[in-house]
Each structure stands twice: as C-alpha cells, then as structure tokens.
Design a protein around this motif. Structure first.
Motif, PDB file in Angstrom:
ATOM      1  N   SER A  70      24.751  68.545  44.387  1.00  0.00           N
ATOM      2  CA  SER A  70      25.182  67.208  43.971  1.00  0.00           C
ATOM      3  C   SER A  70      24.076  66.148  44.059  1.00  0.00           C
ATOM      4  O   SER A  70      24.311  64.986  43.745  1.00  0.00           O
ATOM      5  N   ILE A  71      22.862  66.550  44.453  1.00  0.00           N
ATOM      6  CA  ILE A  71      21.750  65.599  44.541  1.00  0.00           C
ATOM      7  C   ILE A  71      20.666  65.914  43.513  1.00  0.00           C
ATOM      8  O   ILE A  71      20.107  65.020  42.881  1.00  0.00           O
ATOM      9  N   SER A  72      20.385  67.202  43.319  1.00  0.00           N
ATOM     10  CA  SER A  72      19.322  67.593  42.390  1.00  0.00           C
ATOM     11  C   SER A  72      19.744  67.407  40.936  1.00  0.00           C
ATOM     12  O   SER A  72      20.925  67.519  40.593  1.00  0.00           O
ATOM     13  N   ASP A  73      18.743  67.127  40.086  1.00  0.00           N
ATOM     14  CA  ASP A  73      18.952  67.039  38.646  1.00  0.00           C
ATOM     15  C   ASP A  73      18.597  68.370  37.986  1.00  0.00           C
ATOM     16  O   ASP A  73      17.833  69.158  38.543  1.00  0.00           O
ATOM     17  N   ILE A  74      19.140  68.569  36.786  1.00  0.00           N
ATOM     18  CA  ILE A  74      18.653  69.636  35.908  1.00  0.00           C
ATOM     19  C   ILE A  74      17.662  68.973  34.957  1.00  0.00           C
ATOM     20  O   ILE A  74      18.046  68.258  34.027  1.00  0.00           O
ATOM     21  N   ASP A  75      16.378  69.158  35.226  1.00  0.00           N
ATOM     22  CA  ASP A  75      15.327  68.569  34.399  1.00  0.00           C
ATOM     23  C   ASP A  75      14.830  69.616  33.411  1.00  0.00           C
ATOM     24  O   ASP A  75      14.440  70.723  33.805  1.00  0.00           O
ATOM     25  N   THR A  76      14.840  69.295  32.135  1.00  0.00           N
ATOM     26  CA  THR A  76      14.490  70.270  31.114  1.00  0.00           C
ATOM     27  C   THR A  76      13.373  69.775  30.211  1.00  0.00           C
ATOM     28  O   THR A  76      13.176  68.559  30.032  1.00  0.00           O
ATOM     29  N   LYS A  87      30.838  66.733  33.999  1.00  0.00           N
ATOM     30  CA  LYS A  87      31.511  68.036  34.046  1.00  0.00           C
ATOM     31  C   LYS A  87      31.116  68.855  35.265  1.00  0.00           C
ATOM     32  O   LYS A  87      31.943  69.556  35.856  1.00  0.00           O
ATOM     33  N   TYR A  88      29.847  68.752  35.665  1.00  0.00           N
ATOM     34  CA  TYR A  88      29.338  69.600  36.752  1.00  0.00           C
ATOM     35  C   TYR A  88      28.980  68.756  37.980  1.00  0.00           C
ATOM     36  O   TYR A  88      28.014  67.979  37.960  1.00  0.00           O
ATOM     37  N   THR A  89      29.748  68.929  39.048  1.00  0.00           N
ATOM     38  CA  THR A  89      29.540  68.133  40.263  1.00  0.00           C
ATOM     39  C   THR A  89      28.384  68.662  41.116  1.00  0.00           C
ATOM     40  O   THR A  89      27.982  68.008  42.069  1.00  0.00           O
ATOM     41  N   CYS A  90      27.853  69.825  40.768  1.00  0.00           N
ATOM     42  CA  CYS A  90      26.766  70.390  41.572  1.00  0.00           C
ATOM     43  C   CYS A  90      25.436  69.713  41.299  1.00  0.00           C
ATOM     44  O   CYS A  90      24.447  69.968  41.999  1.00  0.00           O
ATOM     45  N   ILE A  91      25.374  68.852  40.277  1.00  0.00           N
ATOM     46  CA  ILE A  91      24.142  68.158  39.929  1.00  0.00           C
ATOM     47  C   ILE A  91      24.378  66.654  39.907  1.00  0.00           C
ATOM     48  O   ILE A  91      25.516  66.196  39.799  1.00  0.00           O
ATOM     49  N   SER A  92      23.289  65.896  39.983  1.00  0.00           N
ATOM     50  CA  SER A  92      23.421  64.435  39.902  1.00  0.00           C
ATOM     51  C   SER A  92      23.071  63.917  38.517  1.00  0.00           C
ATOM     52  O   SER A  92      23.322  62.756  38.208  1.00  0.00           O
ATOM     53  N   GLY A  93      22.491  64.788  37.695  1.00  0.00           N
ATOM     54  CA  GLY A  93      22.141  64.348  36.347  1.00  0.00           C
ATOM     55  C   GLY A  93      21.488  65.448  35.543  1.00  0.00           C
ATOM     56  O   GLY A  93      21.114  66.496  36.073  1.00  0.00           O
ATOM     57  N   ILE A  94      21.371  65.194  34.241  1.00  0.00           N
ATOM     58  CA  ILE A  94      20.721  66.101  33.291  1.00  0.00           C
ATOM     59  C   ILE A  94      19.669  65.303  32.544  1.00  0.00           C
ATOM     60  O   ILE A  94      19.891  64.134  32.202  1.00  0.00           O
ATOM     61  N   GLU A  95      18.527  65.940  32.295  1.00  0.00           N
ATOM     62  CA  GLU A  95      17.507  65.279  31.484  1.00  0.00           C
ATOM     63  C   GLU A  95      17.095  66.196  30.339  1.00  0.00           C
ATOM     64  O   GLU A  95      16.578  67.291  30.564  1.00  0.00           O
TER      65      GLU A  95
END
Length: 280
Positions: A68-74, A100-108
């Motif tokens: 819930s803290i890390s981002d998915i950086d792409t 939708k996904y609570t395991c991440i804090s954001g998507i890039e």
C-alpha cells in the motif's frame, strides 16, 4: 507521526565499479502480479503496434515493495515518438488501477521512443533506469544494447543540474493550490528529488548510488550533520506527504536555497559548463 525505517540499500557494483541491476521477475511479490498483468493489457490496448517493450522499475522488482506504499512504476519503449501517441487515457487508467488495487499507492505510465533510448553518448536517466533498475515484462529487452553505468559525476549531475528549477516549479505548483491530491503528488515528487540530490552532492566522494531514500538520507547526513534534521524532514514528507501547501513552501524556502547553493558549488567543480546531459 511518520515512522522512519531503515529500508533500502545501495546499488551493487562489479569489480570495475559498474552498477549491477538487481531487478528480477522472481523478486516481485505475488500480490503485485495481477496489477502488472493489467498494466500490460492497458498498454497493449492503447498502443497496439506502437509498443515495443514494457519495463517495471523501482522498488517492486528489487524485492523492496511495501504493501500500500510502493508504486508500480513503468516504462514503455515505443516504435513511434511519444508526441505522435494519444496519451489522453493515462490519468483515467492510472486512477482506475490505483483505486482497484489497495496493495499499491499509485501507477505510473510513461513512454519513450526507442531511438531516443538507444542514443547513449550522453547520460540520460531513462536508459540508466532501464539498464540498472528495471526488469522487462513484455517485448524484446533493450537493456543489453545500453552501456554500463557507474555511480559518478555523470549520474550526480542528473540530480543537481536542474535542482533550482525543480524547487521553484514545486513552489509555483503549491502556492494557492487547493487540490489535495495534486498537493500530495507534488510533495512526494519534490521531497524525493531533495533527498536524492543530497546523495548526489557526495557521489564523487563515495561512488555509491541508490534510489532508496533512507540510505541516501543517511549518507548525506554523514557529510552534512548540521543538515541532518532538515533532510530527515524531507524524507518524512516523501514517505507521508502532507496537504498543507504553506507548510511545504515554508520548508522549501528554508532548505531550497542551501541545497541549490551546494549544488552550484558541485557544478562548478564537476560540470562548470552546466551541461544538461554529460558525456558518458
């Protein structure tokens, strides 16, 4: 109160001092796989034949993701220039996946033309990130076509040459801003820049590098103990951003001039011409 944890590590290097990429598919925690699969579907849906390859970068492929803290950086490498690609869908897709996904804090989502990525006579942060901090999850991996990198002045310059402009841009964005999400995003962005710039100030002395904030803050503090508390505050803001733009601008008005003065000293020694991208 923000809790500061000793999380992260410096990049591994080989016997010649080149940074070793420790991002691997096997390091990715299972809870992130569904998010990554959906990210790939979104890219393929919108880019179609313009998509060459996709990379996941940052803490998650290094096994350092925090729930819930890390981002998915792409990073998407494209066969067409980004200016020719429709990107109006990005904000909506990023928001939808984040909700939708609570395991991440954001998507890039981000796009870079393959011809630009492979122009490597001068330092550029995207080829560096692909080579040293990313894992390919779709398409042909271009990392083998990229040069090796060291923790040296070419990398340090990336963090320092535009530091003043970045701080001023952050203040402009914050002053009078009433959009809480925008304020939080700006807070995370500029505070990460400050912490990593602190590490860049000593990179030619230590020849160490990390994108992880805690070890960067600690090494900076070893050289600048008088600024330890101020840098610790930047670290706290990066981990747990605040919604008060005045508080953030006050901090930047205090820490910013000192940081930019030290950056100017560093540039006078290592890049007096202030080249945006130094030759490798």
């Amino acid at each position: 109160m923000t809790e500061i944890s000793n999380i992260g590590r410096f990049c591994l290097t080989d016997t010649n001092g080149y940074i070793i990429n420790d991002a691997e598919l096997k390091n990715i925690n299972y809870e992130y796989y569904k998010v990554i699969e959906e990210v790939m579907k979104v890219y393929k849906s919108h880019l179609k034949n313009d998509l060459h390859s996709i990379y996941i970068r940052g803490s998650i492929p290094r096994g350092l993701g925090i729930h819930s803290i890390s981002d998915i950086d792409t990073i998407a490498v494209t066969t067409k220039q980004p200016s020719e690609i429709d990107v109006q869908w990005i904000d909506e897709e990023e928001q939808a996946l984040t909700e939708k996904y609570t395991c991440i804090s954001g998507i890039e989502f981000s796009f870079y033309w393959m011809e630009d990525v492979l122009q490597t006579n001068h330092f550029s942060i995207i080829p560096f990130m692909i080579k040293t901090h990313s894992v390919c999850v779709l398409g042909d991996d271009v990392s083998e076509l990229l040069p090796d990198y060291k923790a040296d002045k070419t990398l340090g310059n990336e963090h320092l040459v535009n530091l003043w402009e970045q701080i001023e841009l952050a203040k402009e964005d914050l002053i009078g801003n009433e959009d809480k999400e925008d304020i939080l995003d700006c807070c995370r962005w500029i505070m990460k820049i400050i912490v990593r710039s602190g590490l860049a100030l000593v990179i030619e002395k230590e020849h160490k590098y990390t994108r992880d904030l805690f070890p960067a803050y600690k090494l900076f503090s070893d050289y600048y103990p008088e600024k330890e508390s101020a840098m610790k505050q930047a670290l706290k803001y990066a981990i747990e951003p605040v919604e008060d733009p005045k508080e953030l601008v006050d901090y930047l008005n205090k820490m910013g001039p000192w940081m930019t003065k030290e950056a100017e000293k560093w540039l006078q020694v290592h890049n007096p011409k202030k080249l945006r991208n130094m030759p490798i």
